[in-house]
Design a protein around this motif. Structure first.
Motif, PDB file in Angstrom:
ATOM      1  N   PRO A 268     -11.362  -5.996   7.483  1.00 47.75           N
ATOM      2  CA  PRO A 268     -12.366  -5.168   8.170  1.00 47.75           C
ATOM      3  C   PRO A 268     -13.149  -5.918   9.245  1.00 47.75           C
ATOM      4  CG  PRO A 268     -12.957  -5.563   5.845  1.00 47.75           C
ATOM      5  CD  PRO A 268     -11.610  -6.142   6.049  1.00 47.75           C
TER       6      PRO A 268
ATOM      7  N   ARG B  19      -4.574   1.663  10.039  1.00 48.68           N
ATOM      8  CA  ARG B  19      -5.653   1.925   9.075  1.00 48.68           C
ATOM      9  C   ARG B  19      -5.613   0.925   7.925  1.00 48.68           C
ATOM     10  NH1 ARG B  19      -3.970   7.558   8.826  1.00 48.68           N
ATOM     11  NH2 ARG B  19      -4.594   8.209  10.889  1.00 48.68           N
ATOM     12  N   VAL B  20      -4.416   0.743   7.360  1.00 45.30           N
ATOM     13  CA  VAL B  20      -4.274  -0.150   6.210  1.00 45.30           C
ATOM     14  C   VAL B  20      -4.604  -1.592   6.615  1.00 45.30           C
ATOM     15  CG1 VAL B  20      -2.595  -1.120   4.572  1.00 45.30           C
ATOM     16  CG2 VAL B  20      -2.645   1.351   4.998  1.00 45.30           C
TER      17      VAL B  20
ATOM     18  N   ASP C 214       0.840  -1.205   0.000  1.00 50.14           N
ATOM     19  CA  ASP C 214       0.000   0.000   0.000  1.00 50.14           C
ATOM     20  C   ASP C 214       0.877   1.259   0.000  1.00 50.14           C
ATOM     21  OD1 ASP C 214      -3.166   0.651   0.951  1.00 50.14           O
ATOM     22  OD2 ASP C 214      -1.701   2.274   1.220  1.00 50.14           O
TER      23      ASP C 214
ATOM     24  N   GLN D  66      -6.572  -2.523   9.017  1.00 51.69           N
ATOM     25  CA  GLN D  66      -8.014  -2.600   9.268  1.00 51.69           C
ATOM     26  C   GLN D  66      -8.796  -2.720   7.952  1.00 51.69           C
ATOM     27  OE1 GLN D  66      -9.749  -2.332  12.739  1.00 51.69           O
ATOM     28  NE2 GLN D  66     -10.712  -3.638  11.207  1.00 51.69           N
ATOM     29  N   GLU D  67      -8.356  -1.977   6.945  1.00 47.50           N
ATOM     30  CA  GLU D  67      -9.034  -2.050   5.642  1.00 47.50           C
ATOM     31  C   GLU D  67      -8.857  -3.419   4.994  1.00 47.50           C
ATOM     32  OE1 GLU D  67      -8.183   2.638   4.753  1.00 47.50           O
ATOM     33  OE2 GLU D  67      -7.677   1.205   3.171  1.00 47.50           O
ATOM     34  N   ALA D  68      -7.681  -4.020   5.199  1.00 48.10           N
ATOM     35  CA  ALA D  68      -7.417  -5.331   4.585  1.00 48.10           C
ATOM     36  C   ALA D  68      -8.148  -6.450   5.319  1.00 48.10           C
ATOM     37  CB  ALA D  68      -5.913  -5.597   4.571  1.00 48.10           C
TER      38      ALA D  68
ATOM     39  N   GLN E 160      -1.078   4.974  10.373  1.00 46.54           N
ATOM     40  CA  GLN E 160      -1.392   4.552   8.992  1.00 46.54           C
ATOM     41  C   GLN E 160      -1.368   3.033   8.869  1.00 46.54           C
ATOM     42  OE1 GLN E 160      -2.673   6.007   6.631  1.00 46.54           O
ATOM     43  NE2 GLN E 160      -1.694   7.904   5.978  1.00 46.54           N
TER      44      GLN E 160
END
Lengths: 246, 82
Positions: free
Chosen positions: B59, B52-53, B18, B55-57, B49
């Protein structure tokens, strides 16, 4: 050997500078001239290899009272802007090595530094070779080409001290702490073999954040992993000396 | 249900690839619906960050950010190589 009795080399790698830490590292460089004669940067100076980060690195290390020599690391290559980043650093007075050498005079002694990013492939007996698919051949060929360049550059140097500056590791010892499975991506014995063939006083590298600081090549050349997370301090200081006066 | 090893591998890959993170060598462990990040990064914003990344990968998982920011202490003693 010439008149100098000591040469103090400060070194650090993997500083991974970004906006959020701008100026913080610089603050730790105050007084470096009292501690060292030269500062060597062992790659991964940026996080994403962007021009903006390259500029930030240039600003962080510019106008220091000691000469600064750098190589780039894999992160600095990520955006395919490595040559632009090299220019950015050079514009700020930093000597950048891309598989070549530089000679610096420190208090009357001549220090030759050879280096570049280096590359992977693994270590003797457990490594890739130039065989099979084109992709594997290219991978190993890249490392071999780098090792050959360093060997040639070292041979041509006629200086009081010779230091090799790399991002990838030439030995396994300084990787201890990293998972064994990723060793081939952390370095190559071809780099050590090239240096051992010609001889040098010290090899510095980064890349392995979980590795160990101290190691040695099969030929007995000292190797130091100066990745910032390994050192836990602003930079390591290594004194090359014929006497104990350092 | 996706095997936890594949979830961990997906998060690790996201952290490496990412544009916001590009961080290698981070340990990612999945235990049930919990995800743990361990390792060192160079700044506080970067640490956030990473979370965040991750968590997005993943969820569906609860992310525990156990990453540490590298401390840059004063340079220590010289080492004499003779």
């Amino acid at each position: 050997m010439s008149i100098l009795t000591e040469l103090r080399i400060a070194a650090v790698g993997d500083v991974h500078l970004g906006d959020d830490v701008q100026g913080k590292y610089r603050a730790r460089l105050t007084g470096i001239e009292d501690r060292a004669d030269v500062l060597l940067l062992a790659g991964d100076l940026t996080r994403h290899g962007t021009i903006a980060e390259g500029r930030l690195v240039g600003q962080e290390f510019r106008d220091l009272p000691v000469p600064v020599v750098a190589v780039l690391g894999n992160h600095d290559y990520h955006s395919d802007l490595q040559y632009e980043i090299m220019s950015e650093l050079r514009d700020n007075g930093i000597i950048v090595l891309d598989d070549e050498s530089a000679v610096i005079t420190c208090r009357g002694a001549r220090l030759g530094v050879v280096g570049g990013k280096g590359f992977g492939g693994g270590f003797a007996g457990k490594c890739a070779s130039e065989f099979g698919e084109r992709e594997i051949k290219n991978f190993v060929h890249h490392t071999r080409g780098i090792a050959d360049s360093w060997q040639r550059a070292l041979k041509e140097l006629d200086t009081d001290y010779k230091v090799v500056l790399s991002h990838y590791s030439p030995v396994k010892e300084t990787l201890e702490g990293e998972p064994l499975e990723i060793y081939p991506f952390l370095g190559s014995y071809l780099l050590a073999e090239a240096v051992d063939t010609v001889g040098a006083d010290l090899i510095l590298h980064g890349h392995a954040h979980k590795g160990a600081e101290k190691g040695m090549t099969p030929g007995g050349i000292r190797v130091r992993n100066v990745a910032l997370p390994v050192l836990g301090r602003a930079y390591g200081i290594y004194c090359l000396s014929e006497s104990d006066s350092c | 249900m996706e095997a936890p090893q594949y979830v961990a591998a997906r998060v690790q890959r996201a952290l490496a690839e990412d544009d916001r993170t590009h961080e290698l060598g981070i340990r990612v462990d999945v235990r049930g619906d919990q995800l743990f990040l361990r390792g060192q990064v160079t700044g506080e914003e970067h640490r956030r960050q990473m979370e965040r990344v991750a968590q997005e990968a993943a969820p569906e998982l609860h992310v525990h950010n156990e990453l540490q920011v590298v401390q840059v202490r004063e340079p220590g003693e010289d080492e004499h190589l003779d």
